[in-house]
Design a protein around this motif. Structure first.
Motif, PDB file in Angstrom:
ATOM      1  N   THR A 123       1.538  15.669   4.937  1.00 14.80           N
ATOM      2  CA  THR A 123       2.328  14.669   4.224  1.00 14.80           C
ATOM      3  C   THR A 123       2.522  13.426   5.082  1.00 14.80           C
ATOM      4  O   THR A 123       2.465  12.295   4.578  1.00 14.80           O
ATOM      5  N   ALA A 124       2.728  13.624   6.369  1.00  8.68           N
ATOM      6  CA  ALA A 124       2.848  12.480   7.286  1.00  8.68           C
ATOM      7  C   ALA A 124       1.534  11.699   7.331  1.00  8.68           C
ATOM      8  O   ALA A 124       1.541  10.459   7.373  1.00  8.68           O
ATOM      9  N   ALA A 125       0.416  12.399   7.292  1.00  2.70           N
ATOM     10  CA  ALA A 125      -0.892  11.722   7.282  1.00  2.70           C
ATOM     11  C   ALA A 125      -1.074  10.928   5.990  1.00  2.70           C
ATOM     12  O   ALA A 125      -1.587   9.796   6.013  1.00  2.70           O
ATOM     13  N   TRP A 131       0.683   3.808   3.983  1.00  2.34           N
ATOM     14  CA  TRP A 131       1.322   2.645   4.600  1.00  2.34           C
ATOM     15  C   TRP A 131       0.274   1.676   5.139  1.00  2.34           C
ATOM     16  O   TRP A 131       0.400   0.466   4.986  1.00  2.34           O
ATOM     17  N   LEU A 132      -0.781   2.195   5.771  1.00  2.32           N
ATOM     18  CA  LEU A 132      -1.835   1.327   6.289  1.00  2.32           C
ATOM     19  C   LEU A 132      -2.525   0.568   5.158  1.00  2.32           C
ATOM     20  O   LEU A 132      -2.913  -0.592   5.327  1.00  2.32           O
ATOM     21  N   TYR A 133      -2.664   1.211   4.010  1.00  3.34           N
ATOM     22  CA  TYR A 133      -3.317   0.582   2.867  1.00  3.34           C
ATOM     23  C   TYR A 133      -2.393  -0.390   2.139  1.00  3.34           C
ATOM     24  O   TYR A 133      -2.789  -1.506   1.800  1.00  3.34           O
ATOM     25  N   GLN A 139       6.737   2.508  -0.820  1.00  2.00           N
ATOM     26  CA  GLN A 139       5.641   2.989  -1.662  1.00  2.00           C
ATOM     27  C   GLN A 139       4.893   4.122  -0.976  1.00  2.00           C
ATOM     28  O   GLN A 139       4.496   5.091  -1.626  1.00  2.00           O
ATOM     29  N   ALA A 140       4.731   4.024   0.343  1.00  2.00           N
ATOM     30  CA  ALA A 140       4.055   5.094   1.082  1.00  2.00           C
ATOM     31  C   ALA A 140       4.855   6.396   1.006  1.00  2.00           C
ATOM     32  O   ALA A 140       4.282   7.475   0.833  1.00  2.00           O
TER      33      ALA A 140
END
Length: 182
Positions: A123-125, A131-133, A139-140
Motif C-alpha cells: 500500500t505504501a508503494a 504521489w509521484l504520478y 489523491q495518493a
C-alpha cells in the motif's frame, strides 16, 4: 459474541485517543485550530514540530497495532479484525473530540502491520507511485485506500481479511473525502 463487542469497544477506545491534541496541550497549542485543523500526525508535525509530530505518528500506529493484539487475545482472529477496524473508526470519529478525528492513515497502518505487514509495504508503494504520478498526497492516499482491499485479497486470499480491508478503506476514504476536491 461478548468477546467481539469487547474487542470492538477496546479497539474504539484505543483508536479514539487523540495524541496530537494532547501533545498540543503540552505545548499550549491547539492542533484543531492551527495548520489543517486535523488531529493527526501530519498536522502535529506542522504545528508542534518534527519530534512531537513523530511521537504522535508512532503512538497512532501503535494504538492500531494494540487494538489488533488485544482483540486477538479477547476474540481470536475475528476479534483482532473487529478491534482493528474499531480502532480506525475511533481515530476518525473520536468521542474525546465530539466525533472529530484524524484521517486514520497511521492507525490503519498499525492495524495492518499487525495483521499482514506485506500489505502495508504494498500500500505504501501504491501511495508513493500515485504521489509521484499525481503530486497530490490526498489523491495518493485515496488511491492507496481504494486499492487496500484488492491488495489484501491478492496477498492473503482471505475473504474475511478482504472484507476487513474494505471496511478500513471506507473509513480512510471518509477521512479524505473533503480533501479530494483540491
Amino acid at each position: 459474541m461478548y468477546e467481539l463487542a469487547f474487542a470492538a469497544g477496546l479497539g474504539y477506545l484505543l483508536g479514539s485517543l487523540p495524541f496530537a491534541v494532547w501533545f498540543g496541550w503540552i505545548q499550549k497549542k491547539n492542533v484543531l485550530a492551527e495548520g489543517s485543523g486535523n488531529p493527526g500526525a501530519i498536522n502535529a508535525i506542522r504545528v508542534l514540530g518534527l519530534v512531537p509530530g513523530l511521537m504522535v505518528l508512532v503512538l497512532d500506529v501503535f494504538k492500531g497495532f494494540l487494538a489488533v493484539f488485544y482483540g486477538s487475545i479477547v476474540g481470536g482472529t475475528t476479534g483482532a479484525l473487529v478491534g482493528g477496524v474499531a480502532a480506525v473508526f475511533g481515530h476518525v470519529c473520536s468521542f474525546w473530540l465530539a466525533c472529530q478525528g484524524g484521517k486514520g492513515i497511521a492507525t490503519a497502518a498499525g492495524v495492518w502491520l499487525a495483521i499482514q505487514p506485506l500489505v502495508v509495504a504494498l500500500t505504501a508503494a501504491v501511495w508513493l507511485g500515485s504521489w509521484l504520478y499525481r503530486r497530490n498526497a490526498y489523491q495518493a492516499f485515496a488511491i492507496a485506500a481504494a486499492l487496500l482491499a484488492p491488495l489484501v485479497a491478492l496477498v492473503t486470499r482471505s475473504l474475511e481479511l478482504a472484507l476487513t480491508a474494505l471496511a478500513t478503506a471506507a473509513l480512510l476514504l471518509r477521512g479524505h473525502w473533503r480533501y479530494l476536491a483540491r
